[in-house]
Design an enzyme around this catalytic site. Structure first.
Site, PDB file in Angstrom:
ATOM      1  N   LYS A  34       0.693  -1.281   0.211  1.00 16.48           N
ATOM      2  CA  LYS A  34       0.048   0.076   0.131  1.00 16.48           C
ATOM      3  C   LYS A  34       0.807   1.577  -0.141  1.00 16.48           C
ATOM      4  CE  LYS A  34      -3.259   2.171   3.297  1.00 16.48           C
ATOM      5  NZ  LYS A  34      -3.748   1.866   4.626  1.00 16.48           N
ATOM      6  N   THR A  36       2.412   2.658   2.223  1.00 17.04           N
ATOM      7  CA  THR A  36       2.136   3.316   3.808  1.00 17.04           C
ATOM      8  C   THR A  36       3.441   4.597   4.412  1.00 17.04           C
ATOM      9  OG1 THR A  36       3.019   1.787   5.460  1.00 17.04           O
ATOM     10  CG2 THR A  36       1.039   2.230   4.804  1.00 17.04           C
ATOM     11  N   ALA A  82       2.779  -7.687   5.476  1.00 19.11           N
ATOM     12  CA  ALA A  82       2.094  -6.717   5.256  1.00 19.11           C
ATOM     13  C   ALA A  82       1.775  -6.008   6.354  1.00 19.11           C
ATOM     14  CB  ALA A  82       1.249  -6.308   4.236  1.00 19.11           C
ATOM     15  N   GLU A  84       0.863  -3.082  10.057  1.00 21.70           N
ATOM     16  CA  GLU A  84       1.745  -1.528  10.336  1.00 21.70           C
ATOM     17  C   GLU A  84       2.587  -2.862  11.624  1.00 21.70           C
ATOM     18  OE1 GLU A  84       1.044   1.011  10.424  1.00 21.70           O
ATOM     19  OE2 GLU A  84      -0.206   1.363   8.680  1.00 21.70           O
ATOM     20  N   THR A 125       5.110 -12.476  14.491  1.00 20.26           N
ATOM     21  CA  THR A 125       5.913 -12.794  15.645  1.00 20.26           C
ATOM     22  C   THR A 125       6.497 -13.117  17.154  1.00 20.26           C
ATOM     23  OG1 THR A 125       6.996 -10.330  17.439  1.00 20.26           O
ATOM     24  CG2 THR A 125       4.263 -10.658  15.989  1.00 20.26           C
ATOM     25  N   ASP A 126       6.953 -12.976  17.786  1.00 24.46           N
ATOM     26  CA  ASP A 126       7.514 -13.551  18.792  1.00 24.46           C
ATOM     27  C   ASP A 126       6.242 -12.602  19.822  1.00 24.46           C
ATOM     28  OD1 ASP A 126       8.700 -11.178  19.195  1.00 24.46           O
ATOM     29  OD2 ASP A 126      10.590 -12.357  19.748  1.00 24.46           O
ATOM     30  N   GLU A 127       6.271 -11.589  19.370  1.00 26.99           N
ATOM     31  CA  GLU A 127       5.025 -10.718  20.244  1.00 26.99           C
ATOM     32  C   GLU A 127       4.290 -11.309  20.993  1.00 26.99           C
ATOM     33  OE1 GLU A 127       4.960  -6.114  20.605  1.00 26.99           O
ATOM     34  OE2 GLU A 127       7.264  -6.387  19.654  1.00 26.99           O
ATOM     35  N   TYR A 153      -0.562  -3.694  18.825  1.00 20.50           N
ATOM     36  CA  TYR A 153       0.066  -4.514  18.387  1.00 20.50           C
ATOM     37  C   TYR A 153      -0.348  -5.720  18.135  1.00 20.50           C
ATOM     38  CZ  TYR A 153       4.431  -6.329  15.631  1.00 20.50           C
ATOM     39  OH  TYR A 153       4.854  -7.260  14.751  1.00 20.50           O
ATOM     40  N   LYS A 157      -1.655  -8.886  16.180  1.00 26.17           N
ATOM     41  CA  LYS A 157      -0.727  -9.496  15.243  1.00 26.17           C
ATOM     42  C   LYS A 157      -1.263 -10.871  15.702  1.00 26.17           C
ATOM     43  CE  LYS A 157       2.364  -9.856  12.841  1.00 26.17           C
ATOM     44  NZ  LYS A 157       2.447  -9.633  11.211  1.00 26.17           N
ATOM     45  N   ASN A 183      14.334  -8.290  14.461  1.00 27.64           N
ATOM     46  CA  ASN A 183      15.436  -8.200  13.358  1.00 27.64           C
ATOM     47  C   ASN A 183      15.779  -6.616  13.140  1.00 27.64           C
ATOM     48  OD1 ASN A 183      13.938 -10.349  10.752  1.00 27.64           O
ATOM     49  ND2 ASN A 183      13.453 -10.781  12.739  1.00 27.64           N
TER      50      ASN A 183
HETATM   51  P1  NAD Z   1       7.841  -2.588   8.086  1.00 33.10           P
HETATM   52  O1  NAD Z   1       6.352  -1.642   8.954  1.00 33.10           O
HETATM   53  O2  NAD Z   1       8.809  -2.141   7.915  1.00 33.10           O
HETATM   54  O3  NAD Z   1       7.036  -2.787   6.319  1.00 33.10           O
HETATM   55  C1  NAD Z   1       5.587  -2.819   6.608  1.00 33.10           C
HETATM   56  C2  NAD Z   1       5.437  -2.760   5.098  1.00 33.10           C
HETATM   57  O4  NAD Z   1       3.335  -2.885   4.626  1.00 33.10           O
HETATM   58  C3  NAD Z   1       4.972  -1.542   4.130  1.00 33.10           C
HETATM   59  O5  NAD Z   1       6.426  -1.588   3.382  1.00 33.10           O
HETATM   60  C4  NAD Z   1       3.586  -0.755   4.357  1.00 33.10           C
HETATM   61  O6  NAD Z   1       3.704   0.165   3.308  1.00 33.10           O
HETATM   62  C5  NAD Z   1       3.229  -2.518   4.224  1.00 33.10           C
HETATM   63  N1  NAD Z   1       1.618  -1.905   4.479  1.00 33.10           N
HETATM   64  C6  NAD Z   1       1.325  -2.027   5.260  1.00 33.10           C
HETATM   65  N2  NAD Z   1      -0.105  -2.032   5.186  1.00 33.10           N
HETATM   66  C7  NAD Z   1      -0.506  -2.340   4.467  1.00 33.10           C
HETATM   67  C8  NAD Z   1      -1.640  -2.775   3.409  1.00 33.10           C
HETATM   68  N3  NAD Z   1      -2.577  -2.405   4.138  1.00 33.10           N
HETATM   69  N4  NAD Z   1      -1.607  -3.156   1.902  1.00 33.10           N
HETATM   70  C9  NAD Z   1      -0.468  -3.141   1.872  1.00 33.10           C
HETATM   71  N5  NAD Z   1       0.847  -3.641   2.573  1.00 33.10           N
HETATM   72  C10 NAD Z   1       0.645  -2.540   3.680  1.00 33.10           C
HETATM   73  O7  NAD Z   1       7.655  -3.913   8.818  1.00 33.10           O
HETATM   74  P2  NAD Z   1       8.499  -4.972   8.983  1.00 33.10           P
HETATM   75  O8  NAD Z   1       9.042  -4.661  10.493  1.00 33.10           O
HETATM   76  O9  NAD Z   1       9.211  -5.264   7.479  1.00 33.10           O
HETATM   77  O10 NAD Z   1       8.039  -6.169   9.508  1.00 33.10           O
HETATM   78  C11 NAD Z   1       6.669  -6.848   8.327  1.00 33.10           C
HETATM   79  C12 NAD Z   1       6.898  -8.090   9.051  1.00 33.10           C
HETATM   80  O11 NAD Z   1       7.217  -8.916  10.447  1.00 33.10           O
HETATM   81  C13 NAD Z   1       5.233  -7.741   9.929  1.00 33.10           C
HETATM   82  O12 NAD Z   1       4.128  -8.982  10.150  1.00 33.10           O
HETATM   83  C14 NAD Z   1       6.182  -7.775  11.319  1.00 33.10           C
HETATM   84  O13 NAD Z   1       4.201  -7.669  12.073  1.00 33.10           O
HETATM   85  C15 NAD Z   1       6.533  -8.575  10.518  1.00 33.10           C
HETATM   86  N6  NAD Z   1       7.810  -9.208  12.260  1.00 33.10           N
HETATM   87  C16 NAD Z   1       9.170  -7.741  12.141  1.00 33.10           C
HETATM   88  C17 NAD Z   1       9.975  -8.417  13.262  1.00 33.10           C
HETATM   89  C18 NAD Z   1      10.602  -7.013  12.787  1.00 33.10           C
HETATM   90  O14 NAD Z   1      11.114  -7.311  13.991  1.00 33.10           O
HETATM   91  N7  NAD Z   1      10.329  -5.679  12.266  1.00 33.10           N
HETATM   92  C19 NAD Z   1       9.997  -9.268  14.169  1.00 33.10           C
HETATM   93  C20 NAD Z   1       9.508 -11.147  13.737  1.00 33.10           C
HETATM   94  C21 NAD Z   1       7.576 -10.162  12.937  1.00 33.10           C
HETATM   95  O1  DAU Z   2      10.180  -8.932  18.570  1.00 33.17           O
HETATM   96  C1  DAU Z   2       9.222  -9.212  17.840  1.00 33.17           C
HETATM   97  C2  DAU Z   2       9.255  -7.199  16.745  1.00 33.17           C
HETATM   98  O2  DAU Z   2      10.714  -6.476  17.150  1.00 33.17           O
HETATM   99  C3  DAU Z   2       8.427  -6.742  15.761  1.00 33.17           C
HETATM  100  O3  DAU Z   2       7.363  -8.153  15.819  1.00 33.17           O
HETATM  101  C4  DAU Z   2       7.435  -5.504  16.087  1.00 33.17           C
HETATM  102  O4  DAU Z   2       7.224  -5.178  14.103  1.00 33.17           O
HETATM  103  C5  DAU Z   2       9.174  -4.733  15.591  1.00 33.17           C
HETATM  104  O5  DAU Z   2       9.043  -3.311  15.473  1.00 33.17           O
HETATM  105  C6  DAU Z   2       9.718  -5.227  16.833  1.00 33.17           C
HETATM  106  O6  DAU Z   2       9.360  -4.827  18.490  1.00 33.17           O
HETATM  107  P1  DAU Z   2       9.786  -4.252  19.713  1.00 33.17           P
HETATM  108  O7  DAU Z   2       9.019  -2.784  19.891  1.00 33.17           O
HETATM  109  O8  DAU Z   2      10.803  -4.655  20.532  1.00 33.17           O
HETATM  110  O9  DAU Z   2      11.296  -3.193  18.715  1.00 33.17           O
HETATM  111  P2  DAU Z   2      11.167  -1.608  18.654  1.00 33.17           P
HETATM  112  O10 DAU Z   2      12.542  -1.284  17.959  1.00 33.17           O
HETATM  113  O11 DAU Z   2      10.140  -0.705  18.192  1.00 33.17           O
HETATM  114  O12 DAU Z   2      12.252  -1.362  20.234  1.00 33.17           O
HETATM  115  C7  DAU Z   2      13.616  -2.868  20.570  1.00 33.17           C
HETATM  116  C8  DAU Z   2      13.548  -2.203  21.990  1.00 33.17           C
HETATM  117  O13 DAU Z   2      14.180  -0.307  22.292  1.00 33.17           O
HETATM  118  C9  DAU Z   2      11.990  -2.149  23.313  1.00 33.17           C
HETATM  119  O14 DAU Z   2      12.737  -2.639  24.644  1.00 33.17           O
HETATM  120  C10 DAU Z   2      11.882  -0.655  23.440  1.00 33.17           C
HETATM  121  C11 DAU Z   2      13.304  -0.013  22.731  1.00 33.17           C
HETATM  122  N1  DAU Z   2      13.495   1.202  21.974  1.00 33.17           N
HETATM  123  C12 DAU Z   2      12.665   2.053  21.464  1.00 33.17           C
HETATM  124  C13 DAU Z   2      12.317   3.255  20.371  1.00 33.17           C
HETATM  125  C14 DAU Z   2      12.380   3.485  19.336  1.00 33.17           C
HETATM  126  C15 DAU Z   2      13.963   2.857  23.154  1.00 33.17           C
HETATM  127  O15 DAU Z   2      14.594   2.391  24.201  1.00 33.17           O
HETATM  128  N2  DAU Z   2      14.219   3.112  22.703  1.00 33.17           N
HETATM  129  C16 DAU Z   2      13.243   4.336  21.842  1.00 33.17           C
HETATM  130  O16 DAU Z   2      13.262   5.105  21.161  1.00 33.17           O
END
Ligand code: NAD
Ligand code: DAU
Length: 339
Positions: A34, A36, A82, A84, A125-127, A153, A157, A183
């Site tokens: 999308k 976003t 995809a 949020e 996700t592990d969350e 969130y 999920k 990641n």
């Molecule tokens: P991100 O926020 O970087 O990317 C999300 C993407 O989805 C964006 O490109 C956005 O434009 C798109 N999107 C959002 N709403 C949409 C919609 N309605 N239709 C189509 N596209 C849409 O997220 P990420 O960190 O790459 O995470 C990807 C997936 O992995 C998610 O499902 C997240 O829950 C999961 N995940 C993330 C982590 C992490 O550490 N980042 C860990 C475990 C699982």
């Molecule tokens: O565990 C998997 C998840 O990891 C995914 O499902 C989520 O999509 C991904 O965003 C991530 O979630 P977290 O909340 O763990 O990630 P974030 O990078 O937002 O934060 C990591 C840790 O750092 C968390 O304990 C909060 C802390 N933090 C985060 C931010 C943005 C800070 O201390 N300061 C900050 O400004």
């Protein structure tokens, strides 16, 4: 084989598309995104000219658009990234998380059912497991750990994750689910901890650490996550959930200090700010199942992965500077105003 990758303009989906096209050049990859605030087409520019790649700007909740694309492209497999994905934004405004993460997942699976029970993989996700106490290092999330969420969130999920299991049991949809830990790596939006700290260090800006920085996350290099998903999609048992993680637990404050030292900045930049509401204490994945069944093991050690990541942000300043100079500034000012 034609593979639909949703959310491919985001962090993990983008890395997955690069990985997939390199590993399986015979496959056709169709990215649905999308675009976003978290989606960035520049992430996909290296593959835009690849004849086996197609980008489609589409909301996964748009039933008509999704069904039309299935009709036109006839996918063999759908991998749903995809979402949020940012916990802090979900605390500010949960609505869009329910829409995209739950309704969007249902829409993609309905299309899979309507077009011949297409193979479906859900990137969860592990969350969904909630958190573990800081004083019990012997405890880990296994696939049998009950779902027990903390934030809008993670609840959205978890709702999607349960819905995927329900579509398997009720309709026989051929699904798998991966639940991965945090990641890090190239192309991560600088609202998440590691890229935010790197960007702020490079700009000599304060480094916001929630609470006392003692919360623990289990970090995995993004390419290792991509490899795990590829393995699960090709060889995983239908109907199964696989945890993905590399036993790399670190406290937030230690990550922040490591980045500061690598970039030769001062710890004086660290600013302790108000804690996240409902802040999960510790995540820790037990990856025994994916290791035993599919032979997956993480390949990138944290000390190498973080160096590669920092180098990437240094070499690709345009990518993230464009992001933080735009609409993101409004979010940042609001989020960290009282820091
Ligand atoms: P991100 O926020 O970087 O990317 C999300 C993407 O989805 C964006 O490109 C956005 O434009 C798109 N999107 C959002 N709403 C949409 C919609 N309605 N239709 C189509 N596209 C849409 O997220 P990420 O960190 O790459 O995470 C990807 C997936 O992995 C998610 O499902 C997240 O829950 C999961 N995940 C993330 C982590 C992490 O550490 N980042 C860990 C475990 C699982
Ligand atoms: O565990 C998997 C998840 O990891 C995914 O499902 C989520 O999509 C991904 O965003 C991530 O979630 P977290 O909340 O763990 O990630 P974030 O990078 O937002 O934060 C990591 C840790 O750092 C968390 O304990 C909060 C802390 N933090 C985060 C931010 C943005 C800070 O201390 N300061 C900050 O400004």
């Amino acid at each position: 084989m034609t593979v639909f990758v949703t959310g491919g303009a985001g962090f993990i989906g983008g890395n997955f598309i690069h990985y997939h096209l390199a590993q399986h050049p015979e496959d056709r990859v169709v990215c649905i995104d999308k675009l976003t605030y978290a989606g960035n087409l520049t992430t996909l520019s290296p593959v835009m000219d690849n004849p086996n790649f197609l980008f489609c700007k589409l909301d996964i909740c748009d039933r008509e658009g999704v069904f039309g694309l299935f009709e036109a492209e006839k996918p063999d497999t759908v991998i749903n990234f995809a979402a949020e994905s940012h916990v802090d934004r979900s605390i500010e405004d949960p609505g869009i998380f329910l829409q995209t993460n739950i309704i969007g997942t249902a829409t993609m699976m309905d299309a899979c059912r309507a077009f011949g029970n297409v193979r479906y993989h859900q990137v969860s996700t592990d969350e969904v497991y909630g958190d573990l106490p800081l004083d019990r290092p012997d405890l880990f999330f296994t696939e049998k750990t009950p779902i027990h969420t903390s934030s809008p969130y993670s609840s959205s999920k978890a709702g999607a994750d349960l819905l995927v299991q329900a579509y398997h049991r009720t309709y026989g949809l051929p699904i798998t689910i991966s639940r991965c830990s945090n990641n890090y790596g190239p192309y991560q939006f600088p609202e998440k901890l590691i890229p935010l700290i790197i960007a702020n260090c490079l700009n000599n800006q304060p480094l916001p650490v929630y609470g006392e920085g003692l919360n623990v996350r289990d970090w995995l290099y993004v390419e290792d996550h991509c490899k795990a998903i590829d393995l699960i999609v090709r060889k995983g048992r239908i109907g199964e959930v696989y945890n993905v993680g590399g036993h790399n637990e670190m406290r937030n404050i230690d990550i922040v200090k490591l980045i500061i030292h690598d970039l030769r900045k001062s710890e004086d930049l660290i600013t302790f700010v108000a804690d996240r509401k409902g802040h999960d204490l510790r995540y820790a994945i037990d990856p025994t199942k994916i290791h035993n069944e599919l032979g997956w093991l993480p390949e990138t050690k944290f000390q190498d992965g973080i160096k590669k990541t920092i180098a990437w942000y240094l070499e690709n300043r345009n990518w993230w500077e464009e992001i933080i100079s735009g609409e993101y500034q409004n979010y940042y000012q609001k989020m960290y105003a009282n820091g």
